[in-house]
Design a protein around this motif. Sequence first.
Motif, PDB file in Angstrom:
ATOM      1  N   LEU A   1       0.704  -1.191   0.072  1.00 11.00           N
ATOM      2  CA  LEU A   1      -0.012  -0.107   0.048  1.00 11.00           C
ATOM      3  C   LEU A   1       0.735   1.217   0.249  1.00 11.00           C
ATOM      4  O   LEU A   1       1.747   1.210   0.615  1.00 11.00           O
ATOM      5  CB  LEU A   1      -0.833   0.058   1.050  1.00 11.00           C
ATOM      6  N   GLY A   2       0.719   1.928  -0.856  1.00 11.49           N
ATOM      7  CA  GLY A   2       1.327   3.345  -1.178  1.00 11.49           C
ATOM      8  C   GLY A   2       2.429   3.411  -2.011  1.00 11.49           C
ATOM      9  O   GLY A   2       3.055   4.350  -2.460  1.00 11.49           O
ATOM     10  N   ASP A   3       2.857   2.139  -2.576  1.00  5.73           N
ATOM     11  CA  ASP A   3       3.750   2.046  -3.674  1.00  5.73           C
ATOM     12  C   ASP A   3       3.102   2.547  -4.869  1.00  5.73           C
ATOM     13  O   ASP A   3       1.939   2.285  -4.991  1.00  5.73           O
ATOM     14  CB  ASP A   3       4.316   0.718  -3.882  1.00  5.73           C
ATOM     15  N   ALA A   4       3.879   2.993  -5.805  1.00  4.91           N
ATOM     16  CA  ALA A   4       3.573   3.383  -7.265  1.00  4.91           C
ATOM     17  C   ALA A   4       4.399   2.841  -8.116  1.00  4.91           C
ATOM     18  O   ALA A   4       5.496   2.440  -8.056  1.00  4.91           O
ATOM     19  CB  ALA A   4       3.541   4.618  -7.489  1.00  4.91           C
ATOM     20  N   VAL A   5       3.803   2.283  -9.179  1.00  2.60           N
ATOM     21  CA  VAL A   5       4.439   1.806 -10.519  1.00  2.60           C
ATOM     22  C   VAL A   5       3.996   2.738 -11.631  1.00  2.60           C
ATOM     23  O   VAL A   5       3.052   3.208 -11.889  1.00  2.60           O
ATOM     24  CB  VAL A   5       4.085   0.375 -10.895  1.00  2.60           C
ATOM     25  N   PHE A   6       5.175   3.146 -12.373  1.00  2.00           N
ATOM     26  CA  PHE A   6       5.324   4.103 -13.719  1.00  2.00           C
ATOM     27  C   PHE A   6       5.591   3.071 -14.866  1.00  2.00           C
ATOM     28  O   PHE A   6       6.537   2.268 -14.456  1.00  2.00           O
ATOM     29  CB  PHE A   6       6.055   5.312 -13.409  1.00  2.00           C
ATOM     30  N   PHE A   7       4.829   3.400 -15.826  1.00  2.75           N
ATOM     31  CA  PHE A   7       5.506   2.403 -16.912  1.00  2.75           C
ATOM     32  C   PHE A   7       5.043   3.244 -18.256  1.00  2.75           C
ATOM     33  O   PHE A   7       4.133   3.761 -18.505  1.00  2.75           O
ATOM     34  CB  PHE A   7       4.785   0.893 -16.960  1.00  2.75           C
ATOM     35  N   ASN A   8       5.795   2.757 -19.329  1.00  2.00           N
ATOM     36  CA  ASN A   8       5.744   3.299 -20.458  1.00  2.00           C
ATOM     37  C   ASN A   8       4.348   2.351 -21.159  1.00  2.00           C
ATOM     38  O   ASN A   8       4.258   1.303 -20.921  1.00  2.00           O
ATOM     39  CB  ASN A   8       6.989   2.735 -21.376  1.00  2.00           C
ATOM     40  N   PRO A   9       3.299   3.150 -21.613  1.00  2.00           N
ATOM     41  CA  PRO A   9       2.279   2.307 -22.157  1.00  2.00           C
ATOM     42  C   PRO A   9       2.456   1.581 -23.223  1.00  2.00           C
ATOM     43  O   PRO A   9       1.556   0.788 -23.405  1.00  2.00           O
ATOM     44  CB  PRO A   9       1.371   3.663 -22.757  1.00  2.00           C
ATOM     45  N   ALA A  10       3.676   1.553 -23.843  1.00  2.00           N
ATOM     46  CA  ALA A  10       3.932   0.340 -24.888  1.00  2.00           C
ATOM     47  C   ALA A  10       4.463  -0.814 -24.271  1.00  2.00           C
ATOM     48  O   ALA A  10       4.710  -2.009 -24.931  1.00  2.00           O
ATOM     49  CB  ALA A  10       4.742   0.883 -25.750  1.00  2.00           C
ATOM     50  N   VAL A  11       4.473  -1.027 -23.098  1.00  2.00           N
ATOM     51  CA  VAL A  11       4.862  -2.230 -22.251  1.00  2.00           C
ATOM     52  C   VAL A  11       3.866  -3.059 -22.469  1.00  2.00           C
ATOM     53  O   VAL A  11       2.492  -2.651 -22.175  1.00  2.00           O
ATOM     54  CB  VAL A  11       5.474  -1.829 -20.844  1.00  2.00           C
ATOM     55  N   ILE A  12       3.891  -4.408 -22.895  1.00  2.51           N
ATOM     56  CA  ILE A  12       2.954  -5.297 -22.881  1.00  2.51           C
ATOM     57  C   ILE A  12       2.388  -5.627 -21.310  1.00  2.51           C
ATOM     58  O   ILE A  12       3.295  -6.281 -20.734  1.00  2.51           O
ATOM     59  CB  ILE A  12       3.169  -6.442 -23.666  1.00  2.51           C
ATOM     60  N   HIS A  13       1.201  -5.640 -21.017  1.00  4.36           N
ATOM     61  CA  HIS A  13       0.951  -5.806 -19.506  1.00  4.36           C
ATOM     62  C   HIS A  13      -0.494  -6.174 -19.623  1.00  4.36           C
ATOM     63  O   HIS A  13      -1.515  -6.265 -20.448  1.00  4.36           O
ATOM     64  CB  HIS A  13       1.077  -4.518 -18.804  1.00  4.36           C
ATOM     65  N   GLY A  14      -0.960  -6.610 -18.235  1.00  2.00           N
ATOM     66  CA  GLY A  14      -2.417  -6.701 -18.121  1.00  2.00           C
ATOM     67  C   GLY A  14      -2.324  -7.168 -16.659  1.00  2.00           C
ATOM     68  O   GLY A  14      -1.740  -7.913 -15.879  1.00  2.00           O
ATOM     69  N   ALA A  15      -3.489  -6.817 -15.945  1.00  2.00           N
ATOM     70  CA  ALA A  15      -3.828  -7.360 -14.567  1.00  2.00           C
ATOM     71  C   ALA A  15      -4.051  -8.749 -14.420  1.00  2.00           C
ATOM     72  O   ALA A  15      -4.669  -9.389 -15.330  1.00  2.00           O
ATOM     73  CB  ALA A  15      -5.185  -6.601 -14.177  1.00  2.00           C
ATOM     74  N   GLY A  16      -3.633  -9.353 -13.320  1.00  2.00           N
ATOM     75  CA  GLY A  16      -3.647 -10.603 -12.847  1.00  2.00           C
ATOM     76  C   GLY A  16      -4.887 -11.047 -12.183  1.00  2.00           C
ATOM     77  O   GLY A  16      -5.613 -10.391 -11.960  1.00  2.00           O
ATOM     78  N   THR A  17      -5.115 -12.360 -12.032  1.00  2.00           N
ATOM     79  CA  THR A  17      -6.148 -12.827 -11.697  1.00  2.00           C
ATOM     80  C   THR A  17      -6.120 -12.904 -10.248  1.00  2.00           C
ATOM     81  O   THR A  17      -5.164 -13.079  -9.453  1.00  2.00           O
ATOM     82  CB  THR A  17      -6.230 -14.452 -11.980  1.00  2.00           C
ATOM     83  N   ASN A  18      -7.179 -12.330  -9.277  1.00  2.00           N
ATOM     84  CA  ASN A  18      -7.187 -12.107  -7.843  1.00  2.00           C
ATOM     85  C   ASN A  18      -7.623 -13.696  -7.437  1.00  2.00           C
ATOM     86  O   ASN A  18      -9.009 -13.929  -7.575  1.00  2.00           O
ATOM     87  CB  ASN A  18      -8.383 -11.099  -7.732  1.00  2.00           C
ATOM     88  N   ARG A  19      -6.738 -14.271  -6.926  1.00  2.00           N
ATOM     89  CA  ARG A  19      -7.086 -15.803  -6.432  1.00  2.00           C
ATOM     90  C   ARG A  19      -7.361 -15.910  -5.049  1.00  2.00           C
ATOM     91  O   ARG A  19      -7.659 -16.974  -4.466  1.00  2.00           O
ATOM     92  CB  ARG A  19      -5.660 -16.602  -6.659  1.00  2.00           C
ATOM     93  N   THR A  20      -7.728 -14.544  -4.337  1.00  2.00           N
ATOM     94  CA  THR A  20      -8.149 -14.660  -3.219  1.00  2.00           C
ATOM     95  C   THR A  20      -9.514 -14.716  -2.847  1.00  2.00           C
ATOM     96  O   THR A  20     -10.339 -14.644  -3.956  1.00  2.00           O
ATOM     97  CB  THR A  20      -7.548 -13.519  -2.334  1.00  2.00           C
ATOM     98  N   ARG A  21     -10.001 -15.209  -1.655  1.00  2.00           N
ATOM     99  CA  ARG A  21     -11.416 -15.199  -1.382  1.00  2.00           C
ATOM    100  C   ARG A  21     -11.894 -13.873  -1.052  1.00  2.00           C
ATOM    101  O   ARG A  21     -13.276 -13.901  -0.924  1.00  2.00           O
ATOM    102  CB  ARG A  21     -11.669 -16.399  -0.820  1.00  2.00           C
ATOM    103  N   ASP A  22     -11.215 -13.001  -0.378  1.00  2.00           N
ATOM    104  CA  ASP A  22     -11.695 -12.073   0.361  1.00  2.00           C
ATOM    105  C   ASP A  22     -11.032 -10.965   0.487  1.00  2.00           C
ATOM    106  O   ASP A  22     -11.413  -9.753   0.960  1.00  2.00           O
ATOM    107  CB  ASP A  22     -11.641 -12.487   1.858  1.00  2.00           C
ATOM    108  N   VAL A  23     -10.032 -10.618  -0.690  1.00  2.00           N
ATOM    109  CA  VAL A  23      -9.096  -9.431  -0.868  1.00  2.00           C
ATOM    110  C   VAL A  23      -9.741  -8.751  -2.105  1.00  2.00           C
ATOM    111  O   VAL A  23      -9.701  -9.442  -3.290  1.00  2.00           O
ATOM    112  CB  VAL A  23      -7.809  -9.617  -0.912  1.00  2.00           C
ATOM    113  N   LYS A  24     -10.186  -7.457  -1.664  1.00  2.00           N
ATOM    114  CA  LYS A  24     -10.467  -6.566  -2.963  1.00  2.00           C
ATOM    115  C   LYS A  24      -9.251  -5.793  -3.378  1.00  2.00           C
ATOM    116  O   LYS A  24      -8.849  -4.810  -2.403  1.00  2.00           O
ATOM    117  CB  LYS A  24     -11.734  -5.831  -2.922  1.00  2.00           C
ATOM    118  N   ARG A  25      -8.754  -5.985  -4.279  1.00  2.00           N
ATOM    119  CA  ARG A  25      -7.476  -5.322  -4.922  1.00  2.00           C
ATOM    120  C   ARG A  25      -7.919  -4.053  -5.615  1.00  2.00           C
ATOM    121  O   ARG A  25      -8.427  -3.745  -6.676  1.00  2.00           O
ATOM    122  CB  ARG A  25      -6.730  -6.293  -5.965  1.00  2.00           C
ATOM    123  N   MET A  26      -7.272  -2.940  -4.818  1.00  3.75           N
ATOM    124  CA  MET A  26      -7.641  -1.469  -5.313  1.00  3.75           C
ATOM    125  C   MET A  26      -6.504  -0.794  -5.628  1.00  3.75           C
ATOM    126  O   MET A  26      -5.402  -0.782  -5.046  1.00  3.75           O
ATOM    127  CB  MET A  26      -8.389  -0.945  -4.131  1.00  3.75           C
TER     128      MET A  26
END
Length: 374
Positions: free
Chosen positions: A246-271
Amino acid sequence: MPGTLTAENCRLDDLRAVLEQPTVAADYPHATEVVDGVLGYPAAALADTPPTELAAALADGPGIVIVRDAFTPETVHRASRAFHELIAEQHASGAQGGDHFARPGANDRIWNALGKLAAQDPETFVEYYANETLALVSAAWLGPGYQVTSQVNVVNPGGAAQVGHRDYHLGFLTPGQIEQYPDHVHRLSPVLTLQAGVAHSDMPVETGPTCYLPHSQKYPAGYLATVRPEFREYFDSHHVQLPLRLGDAVFFNPAVIHGAGTNRTRDVKRMANLLQVSSAFGRAMDAVDRERLCKAVYPTLLARAGHDPEGAEYALACAAEGYPFPTNLDSDPPLDGLAPPSQADLVRRALAERWSADALAAELAAQTARRSTR
């Protein structure tokens, strides 16, 4: 064909050759860590990092920079409370917006979170965006005069991963549209935007933080390659995934190939608060009322389209807004693709279906109303 970059000439071996380039820590002397080829900097030391080093990391290095402790936990928690209130209001109203790379309604998203936070809690807005890290990295990549927008994304438990993709601007177009742009525009598009994500929750790997292919921004055909199955399979098996606190920031070039991962938890809402920082130079010199302009020339365009459709299209390109952004994504969401129809798309439909001038005027007014934030 305006350029040589086409979906057909994408070769996975060419991408592999780019990705084999290592991240050389010695080239970035102010970074304090290299995690899976991605550079990490402490926020407290970022002011002493030359802007040229940050720009080189985003352009010629891995294309991704993590800044640890970029936002204080107290500030993040204040903003998160406001965001949760906004999400609750959306649920109460029954609103369900579209999403670029996820099924509508699967997650919770706040479009124009920047403007909504300012209206909801101006003191928290100022506290949140009075942030040296965001200013330093934005200026290093874009120079002064940049504009910030943000969308809050909450990936709920079980939320599925995105396919690997590139983003703003060419990344939101179809392959056929992308191929119409000359090669130098493929190089230009990434330097018009900086992408960032601020962690509003702890993000261990099991919560599905963003997956990346470091160095992939240097593959020339990447905007077209990401739609091909062999590239998507490669991304799925070779990406790196960066846990955040919490509080970390990631900055990236929009041409980096990327994608959000699967939330495999049962109770964590990743914000996360997803930021797009745009160059000051992506704008025209004159302010033009293009709705009024389109209504004025439509009868003449309609007459011309019958005997000179190419000429009508050329004139339309000068009259109408040909790009669908910026817009109000609450009322004008990308339900049928990655972007809503542009003003030019609407006029093209009117010409093809030979609408009356009054019918076009009504549809243009409705589109303008959907795009408005007032």
